[in-house]
Scaffold this motif. Structure first.
Motif, PDB file in Angstrom:
ATOM      1  N   ASN A  19      -4.881  -3.458  13.074  1.00 47.20           N
ATOM      2  CA  ASN A  19      -5.548  -4.527  13.826  1.00 47.20           C
ATOM      3  C   ASN A  19      -4.783  -5.844  13.802  1.00 47.20           C
ATOM      4  OD1 ASN A  19      -6.494  -4.342  10.988  1.00 47.20           O
ATOM      5  ND2 ASN A  19      -7.477  -6.290  11.449  1.00 47.20           N
ATOM      6  N   SER A  43     -11.403  -3.328  10.333  1.00 46.12           N
ATOM      7  CA  SER A  43     -11.695  -4.332  11.375  1.00 46.12           C
ATOM      8  C   SER A  43     -11.356  -3.740  12.737  1.00 46.12           C
ATOM      9  CB  SER A  43     -10.840  -5.589  11.172  1.00 46.12           C
ATOM     10  OG  SER A  43     -11.017  -6.100   9.881  1.00 46.12           O
ATOM     11  N   LEU A  66     -10.407   1.896   3.427  1.00 53.07           N
ATOM     12  CA  LEU A  66      -9.481   2.725   2.639  1.00 53.07           C
ATOM     13  C   LEU A  66      -9.359   2.265   1.187  1.00 53.07           C
ATOM     14  CD1 LEU A  66      -6.815   3.234   5.440  1.00 53.07           C
ATOM     15  CD2 LEU A  66      -8.403   4.957   4.552  1.00 53.07           C
ATOM     16  N   ASN A  92       0.150   1.946   6.266  1.00 55.63           N
ATOM     17  CA  ASN A  92       0.428   0.508   6.284  1.00 55.63           C
ATOM     18  C   ASN A  92      -0.657  -0.327   5.629  1.00 55.63           C
ATOM     19  OD1 ASN A  92       1.474  -2.160   7.572  1.00 55.63           O
ATOM     20  ND2 ASN A  92      -0.633  -1.945   8.326  1.00 55.63           N
ATOM     21  N   TYR A 158      -0.156  -5.258  -7.300  1.00 56.08           N
ATOM     22  CA  TYR A 158       0.614  -5.057  -6.065  1.00 56.08           C
ATOM     23  C   TYR A 158       1.983  -4.461  -6.401  1.00 56.08           C
ATOM     24  CZ  TYR A 158       2.492  -6.123  -1.401  1.00 56.08           C
ATOM     25  OH  TYR A 158       3.050  -6.030  -0.137  1.00 56.08           O
ATOM     26  N   THR A 193       2.584 -12.969   7.985  1.00 58.62           N
ATOM     27  CA  THR A 193       1.281 -12.320   8.282  1.00 58.62           C
ATOM     28  C   THR A 193       0.233 -12.940   7.356  1.00 58.62           C
ATOM     29  OG1 THR A 193       1.440 -10.619   6.582  1.00 58.62           O
ATOM     30  CG2 THR A 193       2.453 -10.088   8.698  1.00 58.62           C
TER      31      THR A 193
HETATM   32  P1  NAP Z   1      -2.288  -8.202   6.681  1.00 59.97           P
HETATM   33  O1  NAP Z   1      -2.083  -8.982   7.921  1.00 59.97           O
HETATM   34  O2  NAP Z   1      -3.165  -8.724   5.597  1.00 59.97           O
HETATM   35  O3  NAP Z   1      -2.726  -6.729   7.076  1.00 59.97           O
HETATM   36  C1  NAP Z   1      -3.196  -5.796   6.132  1.00 59.97           C
HETATM   37  C2  NAP Z   1      -3.842  -4.661   6.885  1.00 59.97           C
HETATM   38  O4  NAP Z   1      -4.388  -3.729   5.935  1.00 59.97           O
HETATM   39  C3  NAP Z   1      -5.008  -5.156   7.738  1.00 59.97           C
HETATM   40  O5  NAP Z   1      -5.111  -4.372   8.888  1.00 59.97           O
HETATM   41  C4  NAP Z   1      -6.170  -4.905   6.808  1.00 59.97           C
HETATM   42  O6  NAP Z   1      -7.404  -4.808   7.463  1.00 59.97           O
HETATM   43  C5  NAP Z   1      -5.752  -3.571   6.222  1.00 59.97           C
HETATM   44  N1  NAP Z   1      -6.555  -3.285   5.032  1.00 59.97           N
HETATM   45  C6  NAP Z   1      -6.580  -3.959   3.870  1.00 59.97           C
HETATM   46  N2  NAP Z   1      -7.499  -3.423   3.039  1.00 59.97           N
HETATM   47  C7  NAP Z   1      -8.055  -2.375   3.703  1.00 59.97           C
HETATM   48  C8  NAP Z   1      -9.062  -1.435   3.396  1.00 59.97           C
HETATM   49  N3  NAP Z   1      -9.708  -1.454   2.230  1.00 59.97           N
HETATM   50  N4  NAP Z   1      -9.379  -0.498   4.323  1.00 59.97           N
HETATM   51  C9  NAP Z   1      -8.760  -0.464   5.521  1.00 59.97           C
HETATM   52  N5  NAP Z   1      -7.807  -1.338   5.865  1.00 59.97           N
HETATM   53  C10 NAP Z   1      -7.450  -2.281   4.974  1.00 59.97           C
HETATM   54  O7  NAP Z   1      -0.898  -8.026   5.949  1.00 59.97           O
HETATM   55  P2  NAP Z   1       0.477  -7.352   6.420  1.00 59.97           P
HETATM   56  O8  NAP Z   1       1.533  -8.232   5.876  1.00 59.97           O
HETATM   57  O9  NAP Z   1       0.466  -7.014   7.845  1.00 59.97           O
HETATM   58  O10 NAP Z   1       0.448  -6.048   5.515  1.00 59.97           O
HETATM   59  C11 NAP Z   1       0.638  -4.738   6.021  1.00 59.97           C
HETATM   60  C12 NAP Z   1       1.372  -3.914   4.973  1.00 59.97           C
HETATM   61  O11 NAP Z   1       2.681  -4.450   4.798  1.00 59.97           O
HETATM   62  C13 NAP Z   1       0.711  -3.949   3.591  1.00 59.97           C
HETATM   63  O12 NAP Z   1       0.823  -2.674   2.988  1.00 59.97           O
HETATM   64  C14 NAP Z   1       1.572  -4.953   2.841  1.00 59.97           C
HETATM   65  O13 NAP Z   1       1.533  -4.733   1.471  1.00 59.97           O
HETATM   66  C15 NAP Z   1       2.919  -4.637   3.423  1.00 59.97           C
HETATM   67  N6  NAP Z   1       3.938  -5.667   3.252  1.00 59.97           N
HETATM   68  C16 NAP Z   1       3.785  -6.922   3.764  1.00 59.97           C
HETATM   69  C17 NAP Z   1       4.809  -7.856   3.597  1.00 59.97           C
HETATM   70  C18 NAP Z   1       4.738  -9.240   4.157  1.00 59.97           C
HETATM   71  O14 NAP Z   1       5.629 -10.036   3.868  1.00 59.97           O
HETATM   72  N7  NAP Z   1       3.766  -9.584   4.961  1.00 59.97           N
HETATM   73  C19 NAP Z   1       5.952  -7.513   2.883  1.00 59.97           C
HETATM   74  C20 NAP Z   1       6.059  -6.224   2.360  1.00 59.97           C
HETATM   75  C21 NAP Z   1       5.055  -5.311   2.554  1.00 59.97           C
HETATM   76  P3  NAP Z   1      -8.329  -6.145   7.604  1.00 59.97           P
HETATM   77  O15 NAP Z   1      -7.725  -6.965   8.696  1.00 59.97           O
HETATM   78  O16 NAP Z   1      -9.657  -5.590   7.904  1.00 59.97           O
HETATM   79  O17 NAP Z   1      -8.272  -6.851   6.275  1.00 59.97           O
END
Ligand code: NAP
Length: 253
Positions: A19, A43, A66, A92, A158, A193
């Motif tokens: 989302n 969401s 999840l 993801n 994490y 993000t």
């Molecule tokens: P984000 O914008 O916070 O997105 C996280 C996503 O995971 C959202 O869609 C969120 O849904 C979903 N989520 C979290 N808890 C959940 C649950 N209990 N059930 C279902 N869905 C859930 O952050 P992002 O940066 O895009 O993160 C995506 C992935 O990339 C994550 O695994 C993160 O660890 C990884 N990552 C991010 C970065 C970075 O710099 N941003 C770097 C390395 C890795 P909601 O919107 O409903 O919360």
């Protein structure tokens, strides 16, 4: 018919957390390469749905929290019922909690490990059972992190989850490569993000981070598009257990 090894026409990709942020970017990249999308999360993925449909692809949204493995069986059943199959799984969805290790709570430990590691493993298992049962193989891509390689600070659960996810990527690659499933990971660097909002709001941390990114900027979800299409496509058929950094050079520093 396309002769591009990156073409995903006719493929179905299941993306968790599609989302917003990175998951949304990955879903759009896969749809752009021709895949239909199953978005799984808590969401409503309204903007993602509009954008995927605008690309002419099919889109299915399945609601699931999840932080527990309970919804996994129903999610996989529904995905197969409506789309007929899943060729590509993107683990993801992820969450993060920040606190000093001395104060870190059990709740902050469990919530992050359950979502980022346990659900990713059991969703992979459920999808792989079907892929293997149908003799079709597939692609599984885990979203790892710089903290699959480094220790980080104030994010104990994490770091444990993402280091664990890197290990599980290699283990599953060993077990499933002979069965026609490629299991790999993408390790994004610092991407703009919700996940990194707190870091970007902290002027000192933000300056420190930017100062060691050779590319000289934070990443955007779009920056992961090429990597995910590569790992989801026939172009990566002989790539197993790799963890591909897309980090503006962070790890090279
Ligand atoms: P984000 O914008 O916070 O997105 C996280 C996503 O995971 C959202 O869609 C969120 O849904 C979903 N989520 C979290 N808890 C959940 C649950 N209990 N059930 C279902 N869905 C859930 O952050 P992002 O940066 O895009 O993160 C995506 C992935 O990339 C994550 O695994 C993160 O660890 C990884 N990552 C991010 C970065 C970075 O710099 N941003 C770097 C390395 C890795 P909601 O919107 O409903 O919360």
């Amino acid at each position: 018919m396309s002769t591009s090894p990156f073409d995903l026409s006719g493929k179905v990709a299941l993306v968790t957390g599609a989302n917003t942020g990175i998951g949304q970017g990955l879903a759009l990249a896969l749809a752009g390469a021709g895949a239909d999308i199953v978005a799984v999360g808590r969401s409503e993925p309204v903007a993602t749905e509009t954008a995927v449909k605008a690309l002419g692809r099919r889109f299915l949204s399945l609601s699931a929290d999840l932080s527990s493995v309970d919804p996994i069986r129903a999610v996989v059943d529904q995905a197969w019922q409506v789309m007929g199959k899943v060729d590509i799984l993107i683990n993801n969805a992820g969450t993060i909690r920040r606190s000093d290790a001395l104060d870190f709570s059990e709740t902050d430990w469990d919530q992050v490990i359950d979502t980022n590691l346990k659900s990713a493993f059991f969703l992979s298992q459920a999808v792989a059972r079907r892929m293997i049962g149908e003799g079709r193989g597939g692609k599984i891509i885990n979203i790892a992190s710089m903290l699959s390689f480094q220790g980080g600070i104030r994010v104990a659960s994490y770091t444990a989850s993402k280091s664990g996810l890197a290990g599980i990527t290699r283990l599953l690659a060993n077990e499933w490569a002979p069965k026609g499933i490629n299991v790999n990971a993408i390790a994004p660097g610092y991407i703009s993000t919700n996940n990194t909002q707190q870091l970007r709001d902290d002027e000192t941390r933000s300056r420190e981070i930017l100062g060691r990114i050779p590319a000289g900027r934070w990443g955007q979800p779009d920056d992961l598009a090429g990597a995910v299409v590569f790992l989801a496509s026939a172009a990566s058929d002989y790539v197993h257990g790799a963890i591909l950094p897309v980090d503006g050079g962070w790890l090279a520093r």
